[in-house]
Design an enzyme around this catalytic site. Structure first.
Site, PDB file in Angstrom:
ATOM      1  N   HIS A 117     -20.554  18.800 -13.945  1.00 41.85           N
ATOM      2  CA  HIS A 117     -21.269  20.004 -14.397  1.00 41.85           C
ATOM      3  C   HIS A 117     -21.706  20.886 -13.240  1.00 41.85           C
ATOM      4  O   HIS A 117     -22.889  21.151 -13.042  1.00 41.85           O
ATOM      5  CB  HIS A 117     -22.496  19.624 -15.247  1.00 41.85           C
ATOM      6  CG  HIS A 117     -22.181  18.783 -16.431  1.00 41.85           C
ATOM      7  ND1 HIS A 117     -23.148  18.320 -17.293  1.00 41.85           N
ATOM      8  CD2 HIS A 117     -20.999  18.305 -16.893  1.00 41.85           C
ATOM      9  CE1 HIS A 117     -22.587  17.602 -18.238  1.00 41.85           C
ATOM     10  NE2 HIS A 117     -21.284  17.569 -18.006  1.00 41.85           N
ATOM     11  N   ARG A 158     -25.093  24.633 -20.250  1.00 40.06           N
ATOM     12  CA  ARG A 158     -24.833  23.254 -19.813  1.00 40.06           C
ATOM     13  C   ARG A 158     -23.845  23.210 -18.657  1.00 40.06           C
ATOM     14  O   ARG A 158     -24.150  22.722 -17.585  1.00 40.06           O
ATOM     15  CB  ARG A 158     -24.305  22.418 -20.978  1.00 40.06           C
ATOM     16  CG  ARG A 158     -24.084  20.936 -20.643  1.00 40.06           C
ATOM     17  CD  ARG A 158     -23.711  20.170 -21.901  1.00 40.06           C
ATOM     18  NE  ARG A 158     -23.449  18.772 -21.602  1.00 40.06           N
ATOM     19  CZ  ARG A 158     -22.250  18.275 -21.275  1.00 40.06           C
ATOM     20  NH1 ARG A 158     -21.193  19.094 -21.181  1.00 40.06           N
ATOM     21  NH2 ARG A 158     -22.091  16.988 -21.034  1.00 40.06           N
ATOM     22  N   GLY A 171     -19.780  21.600 -24.174  1.00 37.96           N
ATOM     23  CA  GLY A 171     -20.744  20.908 -25.016  1.00 37.96           C
ATOM     24  C   GLY A 171     -21.064  19.524 -24.495  1.00 37.96           C
ATOM     25  O   GLY A 171     -20.547  19.086 -23.471  1.00 37.96           O
ATOM     26  N   PRO A 172     -21.946  18.791 -25.202  1.00 33.84           N
ATOM     27  CA  PRO A 172     -22.408  17.476 -24.729  1.00 33.84           C
ATOM     28  C   PRO A 172     -21.304  16.440 -24.700  1.00 33.84           C
ATOM     29  O   PRO A 172     -20.331  16.502 -25.454  1.00 33.84           O
ATOM     30  CB  PRO A 172     -23.505  17.104 -25.723  1.00 33.84           C
ATOM     31  CG  PRO A 172     -23.227  17.923 -26.935  1.00 33.84           C
ATOM     32  CD  PRO A 172     -22.601  19.191 -26.447  1.00 33.84           C
ATOM     33  N   TYR A 219     -25.559  27.309 -33.924  1.00 33.59           N
ATOM     34  CA  TYR A 219     -26.118  28.524 -34.533  1.00 33.59           C
ATOM     35  C   TYR A 219     -27.333  28.190 -35.392  1.00 33.59           C
ATOM     36  O   TYR A 219     -27.291  27.306 -36.251  1.00 33.59           O
ATOM     37  CB  TYR A 219     -25.060  29.199 -35.389  1.00 33.59           C
ATOM     38  CG  TYR A 219     -25.540  30.461 -36.069  1.00 33.59           C
ATOM     39  CD1 TYR A 219     -25.435  31.693 -35.432  1.00 33.59           C
ATOM     40  CD2 TYR A 219     -26.108  30.415 -37.336  1.00 33.59           C
ATOM     41  CE1 TYR A 219     -25.889  32.855 -36.042  1.00 33.59           C
ATOM     42  CE2 TYR A 219     -26.557  31.569 -37.949  1.00 33.59           C
ATOM     43  CZ  TYR A 219     -26.450  32.787 -37.305  1.00 33.59           C
ATOM     44  OH  TYR A 219     -26.899  33.921 -37.901  1.00 33.59           O
TER      45      TYR A 219
END
Length: 383
Positions: A162, A224, A244-245, A274
């Site tokens: 990341h 992220r 995303g995670p 959302y």
């Protein structure tokens, strides 16, 4: 023995307490209401190889008013291409840390390159004290090589994962930088921390007066691992891609495309997805299955994204109505949707001065399955 057991129990209790007081990530809805389509052999697209036998190319930049292009390899080299021919000597080699997702990443050229011939690079390094950081520097172009380094911004959080890494100049001639949360998700909401953000600076590294947060390089927060930057050619709106995670709170996938305004907070790690009437900004797209998207560009009315795990070049058709965007179609090119991909992992897409769309494969990054002569830069042109 009893004291040891008490110590172990106390330590275990503190760990449990730490996890219990950290709020779980709230998961919202998927903002788009269409299914992805897969086109392994799309009509009217004839792909040709432009360069090959590269080592994890991360960015491609065409230099204005010249027959030259530069390519970054994540291991620390900048390569030069002149009139389509890859030069045998490196344009620049940087002493970097190349572990996991770190290394030599994004690249851009000064928006007024003829007057200010600077090349900007983002890379991971280890400081004298042993700390790992990312920084953005610029180097003066000297035709066949780069000049001395001038640091633009330093001590951006870095890690094995990341790191963000994309940099680009916007239509306002400001430098935009994507930074990741380095798997320390709480920093994405900390305005005093450069991680998990979109940063915005002048070409010399100063903070623009119209940045949304007082005397801060932060333009947007709550991200992220953003790896893509693109501006809509008609509206000038900034689009980014974000991963995303991959296990946080048991969550996976949910990669996103976002339209970013100055000061917008997208909520990571408090929320993802959302939410109606949310205090946070909402994404334009969120995927149920892992994509995740990296570099992207607008080309002939479509948004093209390089994707990694889904191993496809994603083409997105958008509709604009009352200054709002909606998604008409999402197509995964060069993949049949059942695991058969022609080109594998795709890092980014770039439009060349010749009207071709170029895209870079990353099958030698440790997570792909290299094909013959990988990694490559491929291209095609739409009439």
């Amino acid at each position: 023995m009893r004291k040891i057991l008490i110590f172990i129990f106390s330590l275990f209790f503190l760990i449990l307490l730490t996890f219990s007081i950290q709020a779980e990530i709230r998961v919202g809805e998927f903002p788009q209401n269409i299914d992805d389509e897969y086109l392994q052999s799309p009509d009217n697209i004839n792909v040709e190889t432009w360069q090959q036998n590269l080592n994890v190319p991360w960015e491609l930049v065409f230099l204005p008013e010249s027959n030259r292009a530069l390519v970054t390899e994540r291991g620390g080299r900048v390569l030069e291409v002149i009139e389509g021919e890859l030069q045998p000597e490196s344009y620049l080699t940087i002493d970097i840390v190349s572990r996991g997702e770190g290394g030599l990443l994004g690249m851009a050229h000064h928006p007024d390159f003829s007057e200010h011939p600077y090349i900007y690079l983002m890379y991971t390094y280890t400081s004298d004290s042993g700390e790992q950081y990312n920084r953005v520097s610029r180097f003066k172009d000297q035709s066949t090589q780069a000049g001395e380094e001038e640091i633009i911004i330093d001590q951006i959080p870095a890690g094995n994962y990341h790191d963000g890494g994309r940099i680009a100049f916007g239509p306002d001639d400001m430098l935009y930088i994507t930074t990741g949360d380095t798997f320390n998700r709480e920093i994405a909401q900390d305005l005093n921390n450069l991680g998990g953000k979109i940063l915005r600076l002048t070409p010399t590294g100063e903070i623009p007066e119209d940045n949304p947060f007082n005397n801060s390089p932060v333009y947007s927060l709550g991200h992220r691992n953003p790896q893509g930057l693109a501006w809509h050619p008609e509206t000038g709106d900034l689009f980014i891609s974000d991963h995303g995670p991959s296990g946080e709170d048991g969550l996976r996938a949910k990669d996103r495309v976002k339209v970013v305004e100055a000061g917008s907070n997208f909520g990571w790690p408090d929320k993802i997805g959302y939410f109606e009437n949310s205090e946070y900004a909402n994404p334009l797209i969120m995927w149920e299955n892992a994509v995740p998207p990296s570099g992207m560009i607008f080309y002939q009315g479509y948004l093209y994204l390089g994707t990694l795990r889904s191993q496809s070049l994603v083409r997105i058709s958008l509709k604009i109505e009352n200054n709002n965007y909606s998604v008409k179609k999402i197509e995964h090119l060069f993949n049949d949707g059942r695991g058969d991909s022609i080109y594998g992992r795709i890092r980014t897409a770039v439009v060349g001065p010749d009207g071709y769309l170029y895209f870079l494969t990353n099958n030698r990054d440790g997570r792909g399955s290299p094909r013959e002569n990988d990694d490559k830069i491929l291209r095609f042109k739409l009439d």
